[in-house]
Design a protein around this motif. Structure first.
Motif, short mmCIF file in Angstrom:
data_model
loop_
_atom_site.label_atom_id
_atom_site.label_comp_id
_atom_site.label_asym_id
_atom_site.label_seq_id
_atom_site.Cartn_x
_atom_site.Cartn_y
_atom_site.Cartn_z
N GLY A 187 0.78 -1.23 0.00
CA GLY A 187 0.00 0.00 0.00
C GLY A 187 0.81 1.27 0.00
N TYR A 188 2.12 1.18 0.21
CA TYR A 188 2.93 2.41 0.30
C TYR A 188 3.48 2.86 -1.05
CZ TYR A 188 6.98 -0.65 -0.17
OH TYR A 188 7.89 -1.56 -0.64
N PHE A 189 3.31 2.07 -2.11
CA PHE A 189 3.91 2.32 -3.42
C PHE A 189 2.81 2.50 -4.47
CE2 PHE A 189 3.57 -2.10 -2.23
CZ PHE A 189 2.75 -2.59 -3.22
N THR A 190 3.20 2.95 -5.65
CA THR A 190 2.21 3.21 -6.70
C THR A 190 1.77 1.95 -7.44
OG1 THR A 190 4.03 3.75 -8.20
CG2 THR A 190 2.93 5.59 -7.08
N GLU A 191 2.72 1.07 -7.79
CA GLU A 191 2.40 -0.14 -8.53
C GLU A 191 3.35 -1.26 -8.13
OE1 GLU A 191 0.04 -1.23 -10.26
OE2 GLU A 191 -1.05 0.57 -10.87
N SER A 197 8.52 4.41 -5.75
CA SER A 197 7.55 5.47 -6.09
C SER A 197 6.42 5.44 -5.07
CB SER A 197 6.99 5.25 -7.50
OG SER A 197 8.01 5.27 -8.46
N PRO A 198 6.49 6.25 -4.01
CA PRO A 198 5.48 6.19 -2.94
C PRO A 198 4.09 6.58 -3.44
CG PRO A 198 7.44 7.37 -2.21
CD PRO A 198 7.56 7.20 -3.70
N SER A 199 3.08 5.96 -2.84
CA SER A 199 1.70 6.31 -3.15
C SER A 199 1.36 7.65 -2.53
CB SER A 199 0.76 5.24 -2.60
OG SER A 199 0.80 5.23 -1.18
N ALA A 200 0.20 8.17 -2.91
CA ALA A 200 -0.23 9.48 -2.41
C ALA A 200 -0.47 9.46 -0.91
CB ALA A 200 -1.51 9.91 -3.13
N THR A 201 -0.72 8.29 -0.33
CA THR A 201 -0.99 8.21 1.11
C THR A 201 0.29 8.13 1.93
OG1 THR A 201 -1.24 5.80 0.92
CG2 THR A 201 -3.24 7.13 0.78
#
Length: 441
Positions: A187-191, A197-201
């Motif tokens: 859940g911490y990454f985009t794909e 590449s960290p996710s928006a959260t």
């Protein structure tokens, strides 16, 4: 019943009609592993998706024979347990098969094996004796105990946010819980594949790691290093890094996260450099606990840049990861080819995922559920503290967990890794007391 083509007879056991049993060892963490009374039907995948993700992709055993990946054992009912294991169990992928023929069990293998007979009828004791001998023969260092940990997965799944981690970090302090490691899960990454590449959260992933360490705790992180999702930048920009079909084209390693998944060929110099960069970057931030998941994808058959066989390529990939994170970091293997991981990971998931409910929804004993998790953890208990620290999956004791007393007792009984995965402020008195007790070493 005869053996399948490609299996040469290596041993035959005269069995009694009473007290005889066969132990099957599954290929990877999620593959069912247990002892069956002779004649009992062995567990097999319910669907092709399950087989691809949770069993050995190149093995297709039916239910008419018993099938062990690397090791198989027969209790003969006359007072002995016969353990048949690959001569080199950690660096090869030898398969072992057992067919019941009248009052005999005929055992075959597709590679070199060693056979030992141990007095007594305790299958786990015989297997532990074999494991101790195999570890000694391989010159393995003593298994290191696993640190205690808290993990985001079972409370927040892939929707975890930075503030969720911060809340639980504060709860550990306020509740005085002996948690060594705070581990971010999916859940911490985009794909899948784009790990840096960290996710928006997670707007400041590195800063969160610093915050965890400032609390006096170690930082941990989840990756599936042999996976590249079809939506990932890695797969789009570097198709030559993906494992290939013999006739060309990327080889599918499964389907999850609502997309096709490919296996990253870490024998390709570019892919190897990239993966070393990923792990060394996280290590440079101060992360020293790595949960590497679905790593059986690194051992599926396909055309690799180096030409290495699947098990060699897999072990080389794990060695690459170890070189990037250093000898003192803790590596937890999950969805891992179990025997080929020995000597390269510190702890390993020894079962399917647990679940908040007892039984698997699809009836498959590789699928998330307490029933499936207990089955294989008990089947692999002989490995604990010999090959690695056994990880029975997370300690879940919140009110929404069915059979939570029974599950907590199972985690305690395994005596390996203890990883809490509840929202700590949501625990009732019993859940909090149990969490504190099991985390206390």
């Amino acid at each position: 019943m005869s053996l399948s083509p490609g299996f040469d007879v290596v041993h035959e056991v005269a069995v009694s009609s009473e007290g005889s049993a066969v132990f099957e060892h599954g290929w990877q963490s999620f593959s069912p592993t247990t002892t069956y009374p002779l004649g009992g039907r062995p567990h097999r995948p319910a669907t092709e998706r399950n087989r691809m993700l949770n069993y050995r992709q190149s093995s297709h055993p039916d239910a008419s024979r018993y099938f062990g990946e690397g090791v198989l054992a027969v209790a003969d009912g006359h007072g002995s347990v016969h353990v048949v294991a690959a001569a080199d169990p950690f660096a090869t992928g030898v398969r072992i098969q057992a067919a019941v023929t009248g009052s005999s069990v005929v055992i075959g293998a597709d590679g070199p094996v060693l056979v030992t007979a141990t007095s007594g009828s305790d299958v786990q004791a015989a297997l532990r004796s074999w494991a101790v001998s195999a570890a000694s023969a391989a010159g393995l260092a003593a298994a290191r105990p696993a640190p205690t940990a808290w993990c985001t997965w079972y409370e927040y799944w892939g929707d975890v946010r930075e503030q969720d981690v911060v809340e639980n970090l504060g709860a550990m302090r306020a509740l005085d819980l002996p948690v060594d490691v705070v581990q971010l899960d999916d859940g911490y990454f985009t794909e899948i594949g784009d790990w840096l590449s960290p996710s928006a959260t997670f707007p400041d992933l590195c800063g969160l790691v610093e915050q965890i360490r400032a609390e006096g705790r170690r930082a941990g992180i989840w990756l599936a290093p042999f996976f590249a999702g079809a939506r990932s930048r890695i797969a789009a920009e570097h198709p030559d890094w993906l494992l290939r079909h013999p006739h060309g084209g990327p080889l599918h390693a499964g389907h999850n996260w609502n997309q096709d998944l490919y296996s990253l060929d870490l024998s390709h110099p570019g892919a190897a450099e990239w993966m070393h960069t990923v792990f060394s970057t996280f290590a440079s931030w101060g992360i020293d606990y790595f949960k590497i998941d679905f790593i059986a994808a690194g051992a599926i058959p396909g055309e690799r840049s180096s030409g290495a066989d699947p098990v060699t390529a897999y072990r080389d990939g794990l060695a690459l990861i170890r070189s990037a994170v250093g000898p003192s970091a803790h590596i937890l293997g999950c969805g891992a080819p179990v025997l080929p991981s020995v000597g390269l990971v510190d702890s390993i998931r020894v079962s399917a995922d647990t679940g908040h409910t007892f039984a698997p929804e699809d009836g498959d004993m590789c699928s998330p559920s307490q029933e499936a998790a207990v089955l294989s953890a008990e089947g692999r208990q002989f490995m604990n503290g010999v090959f690695f620290a056994n990880d029975p999956d997370c300690l879940l004791v919140g009110p929404k967990m069915e059979n939570r007393e029974t599950w907590a007792a199972h985690v305690s009984r395994v005596g390996g890794a203890v990883v809490s995965s509840d929202r700590l402020l949501g625990l009732d008195e019993w859940g909090l007391e149990t969490t504190r007790r099991l985390l206390t070493r």
